[in-house]
Design a protein around this motif. Structure first.
Motif, PDB file in Angstrom:
ATOM      1  N   TYR A  22      36.630  54.332  47.063  1.00 45.22           N
ATOM      2  CA  TYR A  22      36.078  52.778  47.128  1.00 45.22           C
ATOM      3  C   TYR A  22      36.975  52.004  47.873  1.00 45.22           C
ATOM      4  N   ALA A  23      36.352  50.929  48.113  1.00 43.80           N
ATOM      5  CA  ALA A  23      37.082  49.897  48.574  1.00 43.80           C
ATOM      6  C   ALA A  23      36.434  48.212  48.347  1.00 43.80           C
ATOM      7  N   VAL A  24      37.119  47.357  48.188  1.00 39.13           N
ATOM      8  CA  VAL A  24      36.680  46.180  47.432  1.00 39.13           C
ATOM      9  C   VAL A  24      36.856  44.824  48.581  1.00 39.13           C
ATOM     10  N   PHE A  25      36.180  44.077  48.448  1.00 40.59           N
ATOM     11  CA  PHE A  25      36.161  42.683  49.084  1.00 40.59           C
ATOM     12  C   PHE A  25      35.829  41.769  48.026  1.00 40.59           C
ATOM     13  N   GLY A  26      36.841  40.723  47.912  1.00 39.43           N
ATOM     14  CA  GLY A  26      36.599  39.887  46.690  1.00 39.43           C
ATOM     15  C   GLY A  26      36.287  38.224  47.580  1.00 39.43           C
ATOM     16  N   VAL A  27      35.597  37.485  47.064  1.00 44.62           N
ATOM     17  CA  VAL A  27      35.193  36.152  47.365  1.00 44.62           C
ATOM     18  C   VAL A  27      35.781  35.239  46.217  1.00 44.62           C
ATOM     19  N   GLY A  28      36.334  34.223  46.385  1.00 43.54           N
ATOM     20  CA  GLY A  28      36.654  33.315  45.252  1.00 43.54           C
ATOM     21  C   GLY A  28      37.003  32.226  46.071  1.00 43.54           C
ATOM     22  N   HIS A  29      37.410  31.142  44.741  1.00 40.98           N
ATOM     23  CA  HIS A  29      37.593  29.694  45.317  1.00 40.98           C
ATOM     24  C   HIS A  29      39.119  29.363  44.710  1.00 40.98           C
ATOM     25  N   HIS A  30      39.797  28.729  45.331  1.00 43.10           N
ATOM     26  CA  HIS A  30      41.161  28.409  45.048  1.00 43.10           C
ATOM     27  C   HIS A  30      41.163  27.357  43.825  1.00 43.10           C
ATOM     28  N   ASP A  31      40.127  26.528  43.854  1.00 41.13           N
ATOM     29  CA  ASP A  31      40.042  25.654  42.581  1.00 41.13           C
ATOM     30  C   ASP A  31      40.255  26.263  41.344  1.00 41.13           C
ATOM     31  N   TRP A  32      39.845  27.340  41.044  1.00 42.36           N
ATOM     32  CA  TRP A  32      39.675  28.198  39.813  1.00 42.36           C
ATOM     33  C   TRP A  32      41.204  29.006  39.791  1.00 42.36           C
ATOM     34  N   ALA A  33      42.074  28.164  39.787  1.00 38.87           N
ATOM     35  CA  ALA A  33      43.754  28.701  40.147  1.00 38.87           C
ATOM     36  C   ALA A  33      43.936  29.899  39.207  1.00 38.87           C
ATOM     37  N   GLN A  34      43.632  29.710  37.878  1.00 36.35           N
ATOM     38  CA  GLN A  34      43.928  30.547  36.864  1.00 36.35           C
ATOM     39  C   GLN A  34      43.407  31.704  37.093  1.00 36.35           C
ATOM     40  N   THR A  35      41.937  31.880  37.469  1.00 31.48           N
ATOM     41  CA  THR A  35      41.469  33.147  37.506  1.00 31.48           C
ATOM     42  C   THR A  35      40.796  33.407  38.896  1.00 31.48           C
ATOM     43  N   PHE A  36      41.736  32.951  39.940  1.00 30.59           N
ATOM     44  CA  PHE A  36      41.302  33.044  41.530  1.00 30.59           C
ATOM     45  C   PHE A  36      41.150  34.453  41.636  1.00 30.59           C
ATOM     46  N   HIS A  37      39.989  35.063  42.384  1.00 29.37           N
ATOM     47  CA  HIS A  37      39.832  36.313  42.475  1.00 29.37           C
ATOM     48  C   HIS A  37      39.868  37.443  41.452  1.00 29.37           C
ATOM     49  N   ARG A  38      39.759  36.992  40.198  1.00 35.36           N
ATOM     50  CA  ARG A  38      39.976  37.799  38.942  1.00 35.36           C
ATOM     51  C   ARG A  38      39.111  38.917  39.085  1.00 35.36           C
ATOM     52  N   ILE A  39      37.806  38.739  39.249  1.00 37.82           N
ATOM     53  CA  ILE A  39      37.004  40.165  39.112  1.00 37.82           C
ATOM     54  C   ILE A  39      37.067  41.100  40.367  1.00 37.82           C
ATOM     55  N   PRO A  40      37.281  40.509  41.497  1.00 41.92           N
ATOM     56  CA  PRO A  40      37.568  41.902  42.694  1.00 41.92           C
ATOM     57  C   PRO A  40      38.923  42.338  42.305  1.00 41.92           C
ATOM     58  N   LYS A  41      39.820  41.587  41.840  1.00 38.03           N
ATOM     59  CA  LYS A  41      41.067  42.204  41.478  1.00 38.03           C
ATOM     60  C   LYS A  41      41.171  43.269  40.325  1.00 38.03           C
ATOM     61  N   LEU A  42      40.253  42.926  39.536  1.00 36.59           N
ATOM     62  CA  LEU A  42      40.139  43.824  38.194  1.00 36.59           C
ATOM     63  C   LEU A  42      39.496  44.946  38.600  1.00 36.59           C
ATOM     64  N   VAL A  43      38.280  44.843  39.254  1.00 35.22           N
ATOM     65  CA  VAL A  43      37.679  45.909  39.757  1.00 35.22           C
ATOM     66  C   VAL A  43      38.381  46.892  40.512  1.00 35.22           C
ATOM     67  N   ASP A  44      39.196  46.163  41.479  1.00 37.82           N
ATOM     68  CA  ASP A  44      40.068  47.215  42.276  1.00 37.82           C
ATOM     69  C   ASP A  44      41.086  48.141  41.607  1.00 37.82           C
TER      70      ASP A  44
END
Ligand code: HEM
Ligand SMILES: Cc1cc2nc3c(=O)[nH]c(=O)nc-3n(C[C@H](O)[C@H](O)[C@H](O)COP(=O)(O)O)c2cc1C
Length: 908
Positions: free
Chosen positions: A632-654
């Motif tokens: 597998y490989a993961v690409f994540g999109v997020g937004h820095h306004d959600w600082a506490q949970t920035f990219h949380r899901i792509p990182k979790l999946v990875d």
């Protein structure tokens, strides 16, 4: 005359007199009064103090509150009243009828006391009674046939081997048969087809009932047309729902009534034929018909009469089909919205049933599945209200008066949310509270989806066995996703309630083909398939290259478009796309022998709607061997306004994929949608990291022939000319010049390049199929209050040259298909006059249609002009369209010689 009675007001020491209507006394319509506003004050004492602070719903004379009840969403109206008036209120209905509604557990509990309240069919049930008489559902208290049928059938419904001549257990095989038909239909639809949940569960419930009650097959999963009995039943139920709300004398409903009795005849004749056939050819089937034919009432020693058997055969279909199908549809909705419950249910099915066939022994070993159904029935009782009648003048909770003979509604949609029983999280779906132990400790009458006492549902064990079986079979073999992940529950109300417009998709688990699934369901073991697709699956390659799976989690579409873009790039890099779909379609099932690319966003630190089931499964798995063989490989999109949970899901999946044994073949790519261009970030990751890593791992290389991005396959059509049957071709205007000075009438020089193959000689006409000016189109859109993107579909039977049965943007219709500038005809103007609500406008319009008509022609006043001039005209859009001529050719005459292949025109 009914008894007046007295009550001491809690607030003061005075006695006041209540007398319950219809006595010659004063009805208070006073805002200071209790919800139970029919409290009537004895004329001697006009002063009355409230026993409760909230006012009753104010109504109108004669019709009372009837107009405040939404005829197609009564449940919503009752909920709104409950919000406003609290645990009890009284509604006034036409014919001086009143109904007391209770919304709290304590009041429902009181109304479940069969010594004080009883079921006496009224309203819709009275209408259904016309078809099924004193059948179980519609019988009045004390009717003999109810007692006989109840005692004969009760043992048949008891879910145990040890009771009665037959049991629900004995019907398992036939229930299994129909559930299998449904599962195979889902399998053959394939993973992309939206399944209309309520429709398919209705087929399941109807066919199961017909087969188990009378050995009759409707074959709803195979037949396109509904069986005549099913159609007649649908019509009969709809008509029964409408009849109590009639306001005109019966003369006006003659045609409807004729149909209603005709449908009843179809129902009864079919049931009679089934009964007679069984009598002619008795068999040993374990169904309800045999139970009714052979059973003897232990109290009276009587058999059920033929009429009573027919009444009850139809009753089972009526009482049992929408209720069970609604329950299953709601259960799927709730499970898809609650990934944890979904996962627990599927885990239980996997542990208890495994991969083999489901047997009747499994049914009682699935406590979580049962709890899911109970919790669904709490939140979404298909019969959200059931009625009783007060047996005496009495007070509810010691303070709310109810009259003898008064109708009462137990509103489960509210009492099932009473925080006194269910706590502050009453609105949440929590099957855990319905596991046997807490369920058995619930206060009396807190959970009433199957009704009450002697008149409670006789089909409860039947429905529960059928629903547990359906859930277990479907979750054993499929994963489900919402077709529209943003769907929120909408309710459709007929006799019962069900989710409206709820579609899901079913993805077969364990990589089975529909044929293999058929073998599994029949208990015939695993079928090795020699088909091409299976061979390809194991090698991971297809003719066009190495397979690749692309999965996305996306609410607003960014990650989904990145996934589509990656898919369109794949062939240039030597890969063939096996699947592009949302992450939830891979819940519990990631493919091996091919790379899996995940592209996902996060929302408040949670997964997007179409990735919630997948993430719940992955987060709950801790098995380092589980995903061995998955690349597998993961690409994540997020937004820095959600600082506490920035990219949380792509990182979790990875990380979770790796922890569960999958192999990361490229480093995660991340983009911040708040600071850079995500599409550029993605392309950079694709080109610099992903494709090189994939080439290295799979030995693929970029295609030499196909270096251009694939693009989309596009077909251009221009349907206007063929629809309007105008034989014209597209030509280019090369030049236009104004020849006249400002202020003079405009004359233009227009130069047109002829389409290929067209010739032109001096003096020929040039025909033009015009387009209305944008500003005029905008005027129509404004006058009819149409949104800029409104679409119009003209019904097929219309007499028009306009396209029918096709949804078209309104702007296109008004730009290109109809003449807007045409002067209104006399008839047009007279029609406008008829639809004007103001007498002055009517008169003015009639004048235009008569003595002033020459003016209309002179000034070319169009229908649209009139509509704008007379805003009181309320012309339906369909009539407006019918008034307009369809767009025609306009002929121009050229004055100059054609120059090469161009022609020059003068346009005045
Ligand atoms: C989950 C599915 C079901 C639900 C939620 C349900 C609910 C109810 C409710 C609330 C009542 C009481 C109505 C009232 O008091 O007016 C009732 C009665 C009844 N139900 Fe069901 N029902 C379901 C399935 C079935 C099935 C499958 C059958 C038939 C096999 C059935 C047959 C009946 C009958 C005959 C009665 C009338 C009982 C009597 O008054 O003696 N129901 N049901
Ligand atoms: C309501 C809301 C909540 C969000 N929460 C997060 C978050 O917790 N972490 C994050 O990195 N990005 C967050 N984002 C940003 C989105 O993940 C980002 O806009 C992404 O491009 C959306 O992808 P999609 O269009 O495929 O759904 C949030 C955006 C919205 C609108």
């Amino acid at each position: 005359m009914r008894q007046a009675f007295r009550q001491r007001q809690p607030q003061n020491s005075e006695f006041i007199y209540y007398r319950v209507s219809p006595l010659p006394s004063l009805v208070i319509q006073d805002n200071s009064q209790s919800h139970l506003d029919t409290v009537v004050v004895d004329r001697r004492r006009k002063k009355w103090r409230p026993s409760h602070p909230s006012p009753p719903p104010p109504g109108l004379p004669i019709v009372g509150n009837a107009t405040q009840i939404d005829p197609v969403a009564q449940r919503r109206s009752f909920s709104d009243f409950a919000d406003k008036y609290g645990e009890v209120y009284r509604l006034h209905l036409p014919g001086k009828r009143t109904v007391v509604f209770v919304n709290s557990h304590r009041l429902v509990d009181e109304m479940c006391d069969e010594k004080r309240f009883a079921k006496i069919p009224s309203g819709v049930l009275e209408e259904i009674r016309n078809g099924v008489h004193d059948g179980l559902f519609t019988a009045k208290p004390g009717e003999e046939n109810w007692g006989i049928a109840h005692r004969v059938l009760m043992p048949a419904y008891v879910c145990s081997r040890t009771f009665g001549p037959m049991s629900i257990r004995g019907m398992f095989e036939e229930m299994h048969d129909i559930s299998t038909q449904m599962a195979l239909k889902f399998a053959r639809y394939g993973p992309s087809t939206p399944i209309p949940a309520s429709d398919d569960f209705t087929r399941l419930a109807l066919d199961t009932l017909a087969l188990c009650s009378m050995g009759f097959r409707f074959n709803s999963f195979y037949a396109k047309e509904l069986h005549p009995m099913v159609e007649a039943m649908g019509n009969f139920l709809v008509a029964s729902g409408k009849r109590p709300g009639r306001v005109l004398p019966s003369f006006f409903y003659r045609a409807e009534d004729a149909k209603y009795w005709e449908d009843i005849e179809v129902l009864r004749n079919t049931a009679q034929e089934v009964l007679e056939a069984r009598k002619r050819h008795p068999d040993g089937r374990k169904d309800l018909l045999n139970a009714m034919l052979n059973g003897v009432d232990p109290k009276t020693g009587k058999h059920m009469s033929d009429t009573s058997i027919i009444d009850n055969l139809i009753t089972f279909l009526i009482a049992g089909h929408e209720t069970t199908s609604g329950t299953l549809s709601f259960a799927f909705y709730r499970l898809l919205k609650n990934p944890d419950a979904y996962r627990k249910l599927q885990n239980e099915v996997d542990e208890v049933v495994g991969k083999g066939p489901i047997t009747v022994e499994h049914i009682s070993k699935l406590p979580y599945v049962t709890a899911v159904l109970r919790e669904t029935l709490r939140l979404d009782s298909p019969i959200s209200i059931f009625g009783v009648t007060s047996l005496e003048d009495q007070l509810l909770a010691g303070r709310y008066p109810v009259a003898k003979g008064e109708s009462c509604g137990l509103f489960l949609a509210r009492s099932h949310l009473d925080p006194a029983v269910w706590g502050d999280d009453a609105h949440d779906f929590k099957p855990e509270r319905m596991l046997d132990e807490p369920f058995n400790k619930l206060p009396k009458n807190a959970w009433k989806p199957f009704g009450n006492g002697a008149r409670a549902c006789i089909g409860r064990p039947f429905a529960m066995q059928e629903a547990v079986l359906a859930l277990a079979m479907l979750f054993q073999n499929f994963n489900f996703v919402m077709h529209d992940p943003t769907y929120n529950l909408a309710i459709k109300q007929t006799l019962t309630i069900k989710p409206d417009n709820f579609f899901m998709r079913a993805i077969i688990r364990d990589g089975l083909s529909p044929t293999q699934l058929e073998h599994r369901l029949a208990g015939r073991g695993f079928l090795e398939e020699s088909s091409k697709s299976q061979t390809e699956e194991s090698s991971g390659t297809v003719a066009k290259g190495q397979k690749i799976t692309i999965l996305y989690g996306s609410n607003s579409g960014t990650c989904e478009s990145l996934a589509q873009r990656l898919a369109s790039d794949a062939s240039r890099h030597g890969f063939a796309v096996d699947k592009v779909d949302c992450l939830d379609t891979a819940n519990g099932a990631l493919p091996k022998n091919q790379p899996v690319i995940v592209i996902t966003a996060s929302y408040e630190g949670e997964p997007p709607d179409n990735a919630a089931l997948f993430c719940s499964w992955l987060a709950g798995s801790k098995d380092e061997k589980l995903l061995q063989g998955v690349d597998y490989a993961v690409f994540g999109v997020g937004h820095h306004d959600w600082a506490q949970t920035f990219h949380r899901i792509p990182k979790l999946v990875d990380t979770k994929l790796e922890e569960n044994g999958a192999t990361r073949i490229a480093d995660i790519g991340l983009s911040d949608a708040g600071s850079t261009d995500t599409f550029t970030d993605f392309e950079t990751w694709e080109d610099n990291i992903l494709w090189p890593a994939l080439h290295q791992k799979y030995g693929t290389e970029n295609s030499k022939d196909d270096v251009q991005p694939a693009g989309l396959s596009v077909e251009i059509t221009s349907p206007r000319t063929s629809t309007l049957r105008q034989d014209v071709m597209e030509a280019f205007v090369v030049d236009t010049r104004k020849l006249t000075a400002d202020g003079e009438p405009v004359k233009k020089h227009i130069e047109i390049a002829l389409p290929t193959g067209q010739t032109y000689r001096s003096g020929d006409y040039l025909a033009v199929l015009p387009i209305n000016p944008k500003v005029v189109v905008q005027r129509v859109m404004r006058r009819f209050k149409l949104a800029w993107d409104a679409h119009i579909t003209i019904a097929g039977a219309a007499n028009t040259a306009l396209p029918t049965e096709t949804s078209m943007p309104a702007q296109s219709v008004f730009s290109a298909y109809v003449e807007l500038a045409q002067p209104a005809t006399k008839r047009n103007i007279l029609t406008l006059a008829e639809t004007a609500s103001n007498e002055e406008d009517k008169a003015a319009l009639k004048k235009y249609a008569n003595e002033d008509y020459p003016d209309v022609l002179d000034k070319r006043i169009s229908v649209l002009d009139f509509l704008e001039k007379f805003p009181t005209v309320e012309l339906p859009l369909g009539m407006f369209l019918a008034m307009l001529p369809t767009m025609r050719l306009h002929f121009l005459f050229s004055t100059l010689e054609p120059v090469l292949r161009h022609i020059d025109l003068l346009r005045a």
